[in-house]
Scaffold this active site. Structure first.
Site, PDB file in Angstrom:
ATOM      1  N   HIS A 215      74.058  63.581  19.207  1.00 52.80           N
ATOM      2  CA  HIS A 215      73.812  63.958  20.741  1.00 52.80           C
ATOM      3  C   HIS A 215      72.625  63.218  21.418  1.00 52.80           C
ATOM      4  CE1 HIS A 215      70.525  66.655  20.560  1.00 52.80           C
ATOM      5  NE2 HIS A 215      71.000  67.344  19.725  1.00 52.80           N
ATOM      6  N   GLU A 291      74.920  73.006  15.485  1.00 52.38           N
ATOM      7  CA  GLU A 291      73.468  72.952  14.641  1.00 52.38           C
ATOM      8  C   GLU A 291      73.229  74.338  14.073  1.00 52.38           C
ATOM      9  OE1 GLU A 291      71.339  71.657  12.900  1.00 52.38           O
ATOM     10  OE2 GLU A 291      70.459  70.179  14.383  1.00 52.38           O
TER      11      GLU A 291
END
Length: 411
Positions: A215, A291
């Site tokens: 990202h 994550e």
């Protein structure tokens, strides 16, 4: 009442640029897939892959209906576009405004009960793929596709997938690798011992290829703060939105992404949305790509963690089985989660190319596992915001790392 005719339609579309010069191809076959009954192909100007795929479907259904206008037909559609198959089967919503009228037109050609859909790997859709590429080649010359110039003979038996030559769209690196393996297999003596890896004796076909996009930046990224799945779920910063836009342009130019899959966290969803909007694709969420949960360390810098939880940090750095302070996830737990997601996605994307928008730890874990590297290798990789890495997974279980931490699209 005339007897029911059963037909198979295989269709494909492509765009060299996505959007870019585009064309489609469709073929109508007998129920066994052995006899070609009709072909259709057309250069459609500048369009996206998905528009071209839908137009290929429409042409195939129209060709099937035209073959037996006074006889009821049952058509089984086979395509390597998961998007079209899932949307036309009613399992996925059609959100993109360019797709809705095309889907409606396709649905109006034959009664819904007369058409079924099946997703197939790209290497099983070579006839339609070849027609689509012939149409794009003709368009490049300022002409339209003509049946007389087609290399797909109408009356020739269809080769089985095992006998077919490895192929792919222009610029597809998978096709080149497959041809190398096929050539090696042909040259190897029959008595040679079985092998694994890229020198395997039989062509494994196109792998599942994953572009791994980290990202873009958030407000926490430049400060190098722990930002996992247990924290504040920050949005992209202005810099991060710019990075996502650059990545979107790069993937549009590449023109090979067929599906986009994202971590559920906001920064990934926003990055994935930027690419999806540019490519005309939808985003599928995969929770396994989130994550690491960094527990009590969320939002802290490394120095702050060292100061407050020094012993825990040292233990964490020394063992993949140690979790961060406060009930976070260990790297071993993350590896189990990511591995399970990887296996699901390999099965889903066999023979296709997908963009996975995720985070530092999942990407490093996928790379580590692909290389068979130890857990401590996670601390020896650089992974920049909005960087791209690539791993391909072949049918024999062997992965191939093709790219790591590419940021050329940001320069």
């Amino acid at each position: 009442m005339p007897a029911l005719r059963r037909l198979v339609v295989e269709a494909d579309g492509g765009s060299r640029g996505n959007p870019g010069p585009a064309g489609y191809g469709a073929v109508v076959l007998d129920p066994d897939g052995a006899q070609t009954l009709a072909e259709a192909a057309e250069y459609i100007g500048v369009a996206t892959n998905n528009v071209a795929e839908y137009k290929g479907l429409i042409a195939g259904l129209k060709a099937a209906k035209a073959l037996f206008p006074d006889v009821p037909v049952q058509v089984h559609v086979r395509m390597d576009s998961k998007l079209v198959v899932e949307q036309m089967s009613g399992r996925w919503k059609i959100k993109h405004p360019d797709m809705k009228p095309l889907a409606a037109e396709a649905a109006s050609i034959l009664p819904a009960s007369s058409v079924t859909y099946e997703w197939i790997p790209r290497n099983e859709n070579k006839h339609a793929d070849r027609l689509a590429n012939e149409a794009m080649d003709a368009g490049r010359r300022g002409r339209q596709w003509e049946p007389s110039s087609s290399t797909a003979a109408l009356d020739s038996p269809r080769p089985t997938p095992a006998a077919a030559d490895p192929a792919g769209p222009p610029g597809d690196p998978v096709a080149g690798a497959a041809k190398v393996r096929a050539a090696l297999a042909a040259a190897r003596p029959a008595s040679a011992a079985p092998q694994v890896g890229w020198g395997v004796a039989a062509d494994l076909g196109a792998p599942a290829t994953f572009f791994l996009l980290r990202h873009g930046e958030t407000a926490l990224t430049p400060e190098k703060r722990f930002s996992g799945s247990g924290g504040s779920d920050p949005e992209l910063s202005a810099a991060g939105r710019h990075q996502a836009a650059c990545a979107a342009e790069a993937f549009a130019a590449r023109g090979t992404v067929q599906e986009i899959i994202s971590s559920p966290l906001r920064r990934c969803r926003e990055t994935a949305a930027a690419v999806a909007d540019r490519l005309g694709l939808e985003v599928r969420i995969e929770d396994g790509l989130r994550e690491t949960d960094f527990g009590a360390w969320e939002g802290l810098t490394f120095a702050e963690v060292r100061e407050r939880h020094g012993a825990d940090l040292t233990a964490w750095l020394g063992s993949a089985d140690t979790a961060p302070t406060g009930g976070g996830e260990s790297f071993a737990e993350v590896a189990d989660r990511v591995s399970a997601a990887r296996d699901r996605l390999i099965a889903r994307c066999a023979g296709r190319t997908a963009l996975l928008v995720t985070h530092v730890t999942p990407i490093k874990t996928l790379v580590r596992l692909a290389l068979g590297a130890p857990p401590e290798s996670l601390f020896r990789m650089e992974l920049s915001p909005a960087s791209v890495s690539t791993v391909a997974y072949y049918a024999d279980g062997n992965p191939s790392l093709r790219l790591l931490n590419d940021t050329s699209h940001l320069r």
